[in-house]
Write a protein that holds these residues in place. Structure first.
Motif, mmCIF file in Angstrom:
data_model
loop_
_atom_site.group_PDB
_atom_site.id
_atom_site.type_symbol
_atom_site.label_atom_id
_atom_site.label_comp_id
_atom_site.label_asym_id
_atom_site.label_seq_id
_atom_site.Cartn_x
_atom_site.Cartn_y
_atom_site.Cartn_z
ATOM 1 N N MET A 58 0.684 -1.359 0.202
ATOM 2 C CA MET A 58 0.028 0.026 0.102
ATOM 3 C C MET A 58 0.831 1.247 -0.112
ATOM 4 N N ALA A 59 1.862 1.056 0.910
ATOM 5 C CA ALA A 59 2.834 2.356 0.866
ATOM 6 C C ALA A 59 3.486 2.766 -0.365
ATOM 7 N N TRP A 60 3.952 1.795 -1.088
ATOM 8 C CA TRP A 60 4.718 1.751 -2.410
ATOM 9 C C TRP A 60 3.606 2.093 -3.380
ATOM 10 N N LEU A 61 2.380 1.595 -3.559
ATOM 11 C CA LEU A 61 1.380 2.210 -4.537
ATOM 12 C C LEU A 61 1.154 3.505 -4.126
ATOM 13 N N LEU A 62 0.897 3.908 -3.007
ATOM 14 C CA LEU A 62 0.468 5.353 -2.684
ATOM 15 C C LEU A 62 1.548 6.470 -3.385
ATOM 16 N N GLU A 63 2.725 5.762 -3.134
ATOM 17 C CA GLU A 63 4.023 6.852 -3.467
ATOM 18 C C GLU A 63 3.983 7.061 -5.160
ATOM 19 N N ILE A 64 4.010 5.860 -5.825
ATOM 20 C CA ILE A 64 3.658 5.800 -7.177
ATOM 21 C C ILE A 64 2.311 6.454 -7.729
ATOM 22 N N ILE A 65 1.302 6.193 -7.162
ATOM 23 C CA ILE A 65 0.010 6.923 -7.494
ATOM 24 C C ILE A 65 0.013 8.491 -7.576
ATOM 25 N N GLN A 66 0.502 8.889 -6.455
ATOM 26 C CA GLN A 66 0.506 10.214 -6.182
ATOM 27 C C GLN A 66 1.340 11.017 -7.087
ATOM 28 N N GLU A 67 2.296 10.301 -7.538
ATOM 29 C CA GLU A 67 3.225 11.178 -8.630
ATOM 30 C C GLU A 67 2.341 11.466 -9.773
ATOM 31 N N VAL A 68 1.399 10.926 -10.227
ATOM 32 C CA VAL A 68 0.639 10.904 -11.624
ATOM 33 C C VAL A 68 -0.716 11.365 -11.384
ATOM 34 N N THR A 69 -1.269 11.601 -10.237
ATOM 35 C CA THR A 69 -2.625 11.947 -10.229
ATOM 36 C C THR A 69 -2.910 12.896 -8.841
ATOM 37 N N GLU A 70 -3.908 13.459 -9.017
ATOM 38 C CA GLU A 70 -4.223 14.435 -7.677
ATOM 39 C C GLU A 70 -5.767 14.228 -7.504
ATOM 40 N N LEU A 71 -6.345 13.143 -8.119
ATOM 41 C CA LEU A 71 -7.521 12.586 -7.753
ATOM 42 C C LEU A 71 -7.698 12.232 -6.475
ATOM 43 N N PRO A 72 -8.716 12.348 -5.752
ATOM 44 C CA PRO A 72 -8.763 11.746 -4.202
ATOM 45 C C PRO A 72 -8.768 10.242 -4.414
ATOM 46 N N LEU A 73 -7.996 9.869 -3.479
ATOM 47 C CA LEU A 73 -8.151 8.193 -3.083
ATOM 48 C C LEU A 73 -8.954 7.560 -2.412
ATOM 49 N N CYS A 74 -9.494 6.462 -2.620
ATOM 50 C CA CYS A 74 -10.332 5.509 -1.629
ATOM 51 C C CYS A 74 -9.223 4.471 -1.078
ATOM 52 N N LEU A 75 -8.986 4.510 0.117
ATOM 53 C CA LEU A 75 -8.153 3.549 0.713
ATOM 54 C C LEU A 75 -9.064 2.238 1.058
ATOM 55 N N ASP A 76 -8.682 1.238 0.519
ATOM 56 C CA ASP A 76 -9.508 0.036 0.544
ATOM 57 C C ASP A 76 -8.726 -1.124 1.480
ATOM 58 N N SER A 77 -8.854 -1.337 2.738
ATOM 59 C CA SER A 77 -8.346 -2.317 3.509
ATOM 60 C C SER A 77 -9.485 -2.390 4.892
ATOM 61 N N PRO A 78 -9.474 -3.738 5.279
ATOM 62 C CA PRO A 78 -10.053 -4.008 6.395
ATOM 63 C C PRO A 78 -9.197 -3.743 7.751
ATOM 64 N N TYR A 79 -8.085 -3.453 7.604
ATOM 65 C CA TYR A 79 -7.197 -3.343 8.847
ATOM 66 C C TYR A 79 -6.953 -1.710 8.989
ATOM 67 N N PRO A 80 -7.195 -1.509 10.102
ATOM 68 C CA PRO A 80 -7.115 -0.142 10.681
ATOM 69 C C PRO A 80 -5.559 0.483 10.636
ATOM 70 N N GLU A 81 -4.507 -0.498 10.958
ATOM 71 C CA GLU A 81 -3.134 -0.055 11.010
ATOM 72 C C GLU A 81 -2.731 0.394 9.529
ATOM 73 N N VAL A 82 -3.173 -0.502 8.688
ATOM 74 C CA VAL A 82 -3.053 -0.119 7.034
ATOM 75 C C VAL A 82 -3.589 0.955 6.723
ATOM 76 N N LEU A 83 -4.872 1.375 7.035
ATOM 77 C CA LEU A 83 -5.642 2.681 6.719
ATOM 78 C C LEU A 83 -5.003 3.880 7.443
ATOM 79 N N GLU A 84 -4.595 3.737 8.682
ATOM 80 C CA GLU A 84 -3.829 4.826 9.485
ATOM 81 C C GLU A 84 -2.469 5.232 9.012
#
Length: 99
Positions: A58-84
């Motif tokens: 998730m951390a890697w994807l967020l870094e890559i994705i935010q380099e190319v878009t400013e669209l809002p993100l939906c963070l999809d995980s059932p784990y609170p620690e991943v979402l935090e």
């Protein structure tokens, strides 16, 4: 009116999972551009298919994705620690979905 959520960045999809494992940033960036071109209003990010690797993926994807878009993100995980962790990395307004 409705919102279009681009949901292709999901490690349950074979090509996305392979791109995440191989850290193929160009594949992910191209997919984001396709989602934008198709009218996505949000980008959903789900890195949960690789058990034990979701947080780092998730951390890697967020870094890559935010380099190319400013669209809002939906963070999809059932784990609170991943979402935090993910919320702390997000540069734009984020929405949350849980499984």
């Amino acid at each position: 009116m409705f919102e279009v959520i681009g949901e292709r960045i999901n490690t349950t999809l074979k090509k996305v999972k392979a791109a995440v494992i191989d850290r193929d940033a160009e594949y992910i960036k191209a997919d984001i551009k396709k989602l934008e071109a198709c009218g996505a209003s949000y980008i959903d990010i789900n890195a949960g298919a690789r058990i034990g690797h979701e947080k780092e993926d998730m951390a890697w994807l967020l870094e890559i994705i935010q380099e190319v878009t400013e669209l809002p993100l939906c963070l999809d995980s059932p784990y609170p620690e991943v979402l935090e962790m993910a919320y702390a990395m997000v540069n734009t307004r984020a929405a949350t979905t849980t499984a």
